[in-house]
Enzyme design. Structure first.
Site, short mmCIF file in Angstrom:
data_model
loop_
_atom_site.label_atom_id
_atom_site.label_comp_id
_atom_site.label_asym_id
_atom_site.label_seq_id
_atom_site.Cartn_x
_atom_site.Cartn_y
_atom_site.Cartn_z
N ASP A 104 0.84 -1.20 0.00
CA ASP A 104 0.00 0.00 0.00
C ASP A 104 0.87 1.25 0.00
O ASP A 104 0.56 2.24 -0.65
CB ASP A 104 -0.91 0.03 1.24
CG ASP A 104 -1.99 -1.04 1.16
OD1 ASP A 104 -2.00 -1.79 0.15
OD2 ASP A 104 -2.79 -1.12 2.10
N ALA A 105 1.99 1.18 0.75
CA ALA A 105 2.85 2.35 0.85
C ALA A 105 3.45 2.69 -0.52
O ALA A 105 3.53 3.86 -0.90
CB ALA A 105 3.96 2.09 1.85
N GLU A 106 3.84 1.65 -1.27
CA GLU A 106 4.41 1.92 -2.60
C GLU A 106 3.35 2.51 -3.53
O GLU A 106 3.61 3.41 -4.31
CB GLU A 106 4.96 0.61 -3.20
CG GLU A 106 6.27 0.20 -2.59
CD GLU A 106 6.67 -1.20 -3.04
OE1 GLU A 106 7.51 -1.29 -3.95
OE2 GLU A 106 6.13 -2.18 -2.48
N ASP B 8 0.75 4.26 -2.58
CA ASP B 8 0.51 5.64 -2.15
C ASP B 8 1.60 6.57 -2.67
O ASP B 8 1.34 7.71 -3.01
CB ASP B 8 0.46 5.73 -0.61
CG ASP B 8 -0.78 5.05 -0.06
OD1 ASP B 8 -1.70 4.78 -0.86
OD2 ASP B 8 -0.82 4.78 1.15
N SER C 134 -36.07 -5.82 -13.95
CA SER C 134 -35.83 -6.60 -12.75
C SER C 134 -35.85 -8.08 -13.15
O SER C 134 -35.92 -8.40 -14.34
CB SER C 134 -36.93 -6.25 -11.77
OG SER C 134 -36.75 -6.96 -10.60
N LYS D 210 -26.12 -14.02 -7.36
CA LYS D 210 -26.94 -12.82 -7.30
C LYS D 210 -26.38 -11.95 -6.18
O LYS D 210 -26.47 -12.27 -5.01
CB LYS D 210 -28.40 -13.18 -7.02
CG LYS D 210 -29.31 -11.97 -7.01
CD LYS D 210 -30.75 -12.43 -7.14
CE LYS D 210 -31.79 -11.39 -6.78
NZ LYS D 210 -31.46 -10.02 -6.69
N TYR E 133 -21.93 -7.31 -15.30
CA TYR E 133 -22.50 -8.53 -15.87
C TYR E 133 -23.18 -8.36 -17.22
O TYR E 133 -23.69 -9.32 -17.76
CB TYR E 133 -23.41 -9.25 -14.87
CG TYR E 133 -24.43 -8.40 -14.12
CD1 TYR E 133 -25.48 -7.81 -14.79
CD2 TYR E 133 -24.32 -8.22 -12.74
CE1 TYR E 133 -26.42 -7.06 -14.10
CE2 TYR E 133 -25.26 -7.46 -12.05
CZ TYR E 133 -26.31 -6.89 -12.73
OH TYR E 133 -27.22 -6.14 -12.06
N LYS F 216 -29.18 -17.26 -16.51
CA LYS F 216 -29.53 -16.56 -17.75
C LYS F 216 -29.31 -17.52 -18.92
O LYS F 216 -28.34 -18.28 -18.91
CB LYS F 216 -28.61 -15.34 -17.95
CG LYS F 216 -28.73 -14.31 -16.85
CD LYS F 216 -27.65 -13.23 -16.92
CE LYS F 216 -27.77 -12.31 -15.71
NZ LYS F 216 -26.59 -11.44 -15.53
N LYS G 40 -33.77 -17.45 -5.24
CA LYS G 40 -33.45 -16.80 -3.96
C LYS G 40 -33.25 -17.85 -2.89
O LYS G 40 -34.10 -18.72 -2.70
CB LYS G 40 -34.62 -15.90 -3.53
CG LYS G 40 -34.78 -14.66 -4.37
CD LYS G 40 -34.03 -13.51 -3.71
CE LYS G 40 -34.43 -12.19 -4.24
NZ LYS G 40 -35.30 -11.36 -3.58
N CYS H 116 -35.38 7.58 32.61
CA CYS H 116 -34.24 7.24 31.74
C CYS H 116 -33.29 6.30 32.49
O CYS H 116 -32.90 6.60 33.62
CB CYS H 116 -33.51 8.51 31.32
SG CYS H 116 -31.98 8.16 30.45
N CYS I 266 -29.93 8.56 33.21
CA CYS I 266 -29.89 9.75 34.06
C CYS I 266 -31.09 9.87 34.99
O CYS I 266 -31.14 10.77 35.82
CB CYS I 266 -29.80 11.01 33.20
SG CYS I 266 -31.34 11.39 32.34
N CYS J 141 -28.62 14.70 29.70
CA CYS J 141 -28.45 13.28 29.99
C CYS J 141 -27.07 12.83 29.50
O CYS J 141 -26.70 13.07 28.35
CB CYS J 141 -29.54 12.48 29.28
SG CYS J 141 -29.28 10.70 29.36
S1 IVH Z 1 -29.22 -9.46 -14.32
C1 IVH Z 1 -32.76 -7.93 -16.79
N1 IVH Z 1 -27.31 -10.52 -12.81
O1 IVH Z 1 -30.83 -8.39 -9.02
C2 IVH Z 1 -31.62 -8.48 -16.02
N2 IVH Z 1 -28.88 -9.03 -11.82
O2 IVH Z 1 -33.68 -9.01 -8.93
C3 IVH Z 1 -31.50 -8.00 -14.62
N3 IVH Z 1 -28.51 -8.62 -9.46
O3 IVH Z 1 -31.93 -5.48 -10.65
C4 IVH Z 1 -30.18 -8.01 -14.04
N4 IVH Z 1 -26.73 -9.90 -9.25
O4 IVH Z 1 -29.73 -5.37 -9.28
C5 IVH Z 1 -28.39 -9.71 -12.87
N5 IVH Z 1 -25.59 -11.49 -11.58
C6 IVH Z 1 -26.66 -10.68 -11.64
C7 IVH Z 1 -27.14 -9.98 -10.52
C8 IVH Z 1 -28.26 -9.17 -10.66
C9 IVH Z 1 -27.57 -9.07 -8.63
C10 IVH Z 1 -29.62 -7.69 -9.08
C11 IVH Z 1 -29.85 -6.55 -10.03
C12 IVH Z 1 -31.26 -6.70 -10.51
C13 IVH Z 1 -31.87 -7.53 -9.42
C14 IVH Z 1 -33.07 -8.29 -9.95
#
Ligand code: IVH
Length: 669
Positions: A33-35, A37, A82, A115, A226, A290, A314, A406, A409, A429
């Site tokens: 880190d020093a190098e 910096d 999403s 995720k 990603y 995906k 999830k 309290c 106090c 207090c």
């Molecule tokens: S793909 C349309 N890849 O999860 C594709 N999302 O629940 C959407 N997230 O809004 C994103 N890791 O914020 C993708 N490897 C990953 C991810 C990821 C986390 C989040 C992202 C998204 C949310 C959806």
């Protein structure tokens, strides 16, 4: 000479970029880190003496931006959608079944990724140079957070080889806060009497949207990419190829990814990471699958909210049952009492849990929990465990009551109407004083290094300080009397106290500990008034003209400055030489510039605060009362006297749709 200086600067930039890459992207540093910096200091000095050598993508420019009043809205090149969730194996099978059905007899492959539990952000590059970063926002329009994103060391400001040829491209990915940074931040906040963040995601979101980029920088965010897009579409025909190209170009791509030929391989990846994820330095809450082929992705298409070619599996929250042994009451900086559950220690996926927050009396009543009960505790994304429900009543259970006096106090406890918290009203207090001193001195406020718990406790017990202003009359000799305080550290602390006099107005305001005025509101106030005396003299109506300040906060500010003891405190801080003025910042430019709005009644979809924020982001002003200066009254259901007054004064009246129309002309224009 000139020539060689400029090549020296370029050489330093290249070296720094290389070492940033090794450290922040690959996590494999080659120098100390020093190098590092030292290289940074050399480049900074060179750029300071020859400002013409400074380039916007120089590693020194990661922390350069000025605090702003708000963020500019930017439409996305294509929606940032999403993901649909699968909460168990059955739901994942259903998803796979749908994909198979839609793709008829074609073969397909999945890419499994972790995720990451953060927030998504788009980063735009002009060929090889970082240009702009935009938050997801509502998916269609996000906020420009370029200056803040620059402080993220794993986001390259300049890349050696563009992953998409010479064309401009866009990277999408997740901003996360590593557990270590998160824990440090929360410890600091706890010490400062500030509300702690429930999870790294919330902390990352706060940091990314901080008005002052130096705050983002201090919070040490990380960015995993990603997606690689060109004009809003994937650049390669395979998602896997995109990830490899991103990694090759120097972006941080999560290494824990796998190509899966079928559902079983995908399930294997998911099972493998269910426990392994506990060992990662950042939070993950599931696995994203995906479809690899982009043509297949396009054939599958999207619903309004999410792609049909991807799903988020999830993991279930981690839960365990244990005994609630006691409930302790903590007194915060503003006197608020917080009940904290003491639990019989229990292990939740490798972390021993012995405390949980109970928030307030209402939460305890909602749970119906009493001391001695067996309770179910859960850690989901939230690091602070919470009690989900009572599993079994204890044989000798006893109800908890907020104390009448309290615990620190002995002062009066009151609970104001409409407030969730009970408060100790004694402004002297010791618990409140201690928390307010720690808050004042903490990092991000007055930054008085060395003024931590141990020192503050000693200062209080010896009666050396009775309020924050007393810090400025401390001497080295006084500190030398204290335990574990040598000449060197005493001198250092006094030096740090002295240096804090130069902190800007926003920090001083934050440090005062006015209820409901934190970092962000303090910055808005400082930008708007540029003068502490003007803030102290402002009426609630005038205060409500400031971004994001509503009646509750305005009243709290007025009340603070109306108390004689606070006025005395302020005079002493003024005498100590703290900064009471700062630069005023212009309001944001936008199509609503110069227009004043009044909101009344309930709007069908927008919350009042959101409407206010959006008007202000477009350059408009929102005030509390209808006067001759009002341009528009936005009226919702049950609008009252303000609407009558608008009619009487012949002021234009808008409904929500009308307001959205005016705002939309901004997003397009
Ligand atoms: S793909 C349309 N890849 O999860 C594709 N999302 O629940 C959407 N997230 O809004 C994103 N890791 O914020 C993708 N490897 C990953 C991810 C990821 C986390 C989040 C992202 C998204 C949310 C959806």
């Amino acid at each position: 000479m000139k020539e060689s200086l400029s090549s020296r600067a370029e050489e330093l930039r290249k070296q720094l970029e290389h070492h940033e890459y090794l450290y922040y992207v690959l996590d494999q540093p080659e120098i100390s880190d020093a190098e590092f910096d030292r290289l940074m200091r050399d480049l900074r000095e060179l750029e300071e003496s020859h400002p013409e050598l400074r380039t916007p993508d120089s590693p020194t420019q990661r922390v350069g931006g000025q605090p702003r009043e708000g963020f500019v809205k930017v439409p996305h090149s294509s929606p940032m959608l999403s993901l649909d969730n699968a909460l168990n194996e059955g739901e994942l099978r259903d998803f796979d079944g749908r994909v198979r059905g839609l793709l008829k007899s074609q073969d397909y492959q999945y890419v499994a990724e972790l995720k990451l539990d953060g927030l998504s952000m788009a980063a735009h590059y002009n060929g090889a140079q970082f240009r702009q970063a935009v938050t997801r926002g509502d998916g269609r329009v996000g906020e420009d957070v370029t200056e803040n994103a620059r402080t993220i060391r794993s986001l390259p400001l300049r890349i050696r080889k563009s992953p998409a040829g010479a064309a401009p491209f866009e990277v999408r990915g997740e901003v996360v806060m590593q557990r270590r940074s998160f824990e440090r931040l929360n410890q600091e906040r706890e010490r400062a009497g500030l509300a702690v963040f429930a999870n790294p995601r919330n902390a990352a979101a706060g940091a990314l949207r901080a008005l002052d980029p130096s705050i983002t920088a201090a919070r040490q965010l990380d960015y995993f990419s990603y997606f690689l897009l060109e004009d809003g579409r994937p650049h390669f025909d395979s998602h896997w190829k995109s990830l490899e190209a991103l990694a090759a170009a120097g972006f941080k791509v999560n290494p824990h990814r796998r190509k899966c030929a079928n559902l079983d391989e995908l399930l294997e990846f998911i099972r493998e990471w269910e426990t392994k994820r506990d060992d990662l330095p950042y939070e993950t809450d599931g696995v994203v699958a995906k479809i690899d082929s982009v043509p297949q992705q396009e054939a599958l298409g999207w619903t309004a909210k999410a792609p049909r070619w991807a799903i988020a599996f999830k993991y279930p929250p981690r839960q365990a049952s244990t005994i609630l042994e006691n409930i302790e009451v903590q007194v915060g900086r503003t006197g608020a009492l917080t009940p904290v559950a003491h639990l019989k220690p229990v292990s939740l996926s490798g972390v021993t849990v012995s405390r949980a927050t109970l928030h307030n009396e209402d939460e305890i009543a909602r749970l119906g929990v009493e001391i001695g009960d067996t309770v179910l505790v859960e850690r989901s994304g939230d690091v602070i465990p919470k009690i989900v429900r009572v599993v079994e009543h204890g044989a000798h259970r006893r109800p908890f009551r907020i104390p009448k006096a309290c615990p620190v106090c002995g002062g009066h406890i009151v609970r104001e109407e409409g407030e969730a918290a009970s408060r100790c009203v004694n402004t002297n207090c010791p618990a409140r004083l201690r928390e307010s001193l720690l808050h004042f001195a903490s990092r991000g406020v007055m930054d008085i290094d060395g003024m931590g718990d141990a020192l503050v406790d000693q200062l209080l017990s010896r009666g050396l300080v009775h309020n924050i202003a007393d810090l400025y009359s401390l001497t080295v000799d006084q500190l030398l009397e204290l335990e574990r305080m040598g000449k060197k550290s005493a001198t250092k602390v006094i030096h740090n106290v002295d240096a804090s006099r130069a902190q800007p107005l926003a920090r001083v305001l934050n440090g005062l500990g006015i209820p409901f005025v934190g970092e962000r509101t303090a910055q808005f106030l400082a930008n708007h008034f540029g003068d502490l005396d003007a803030i102290a003299a402002a009426s609630p109506d005038i205060l409500q003209e400031v971004n994001e300040i509503g009646p509750k906060v305005a009243d709290s500010i007025c009340e603070f400055f109306s108390e004689q003891r606070n006025r005395d405190l302020i005079e002493r801080l003024r005498a100590a030489g703290l900064r009471f003025t700062g630069p005023k910042q212009e309001r944001q430019e936008g199509p609503l510039n110069g227009l004043t709005f009044v909101l009344t009644g309930t709007l069908p979809t927008l919350k009042r605060e959101d409407a206010k924020q959006r008007i202000e982001a477009a350059g408009g002003k929102v005030t509390g009362s209808v006067t001759g200066k009002t341009n528009y009254v936005v009226a919702g259901e049950d609008a009252g006297s303000k609407l009558d007054k608008a009619h009487a004064l012949n002021i234009a009246i808008l409904d929500e749709a009308g307001l959205l129309n005016m705002l939309d002309s901004q997003a397009e224009g």
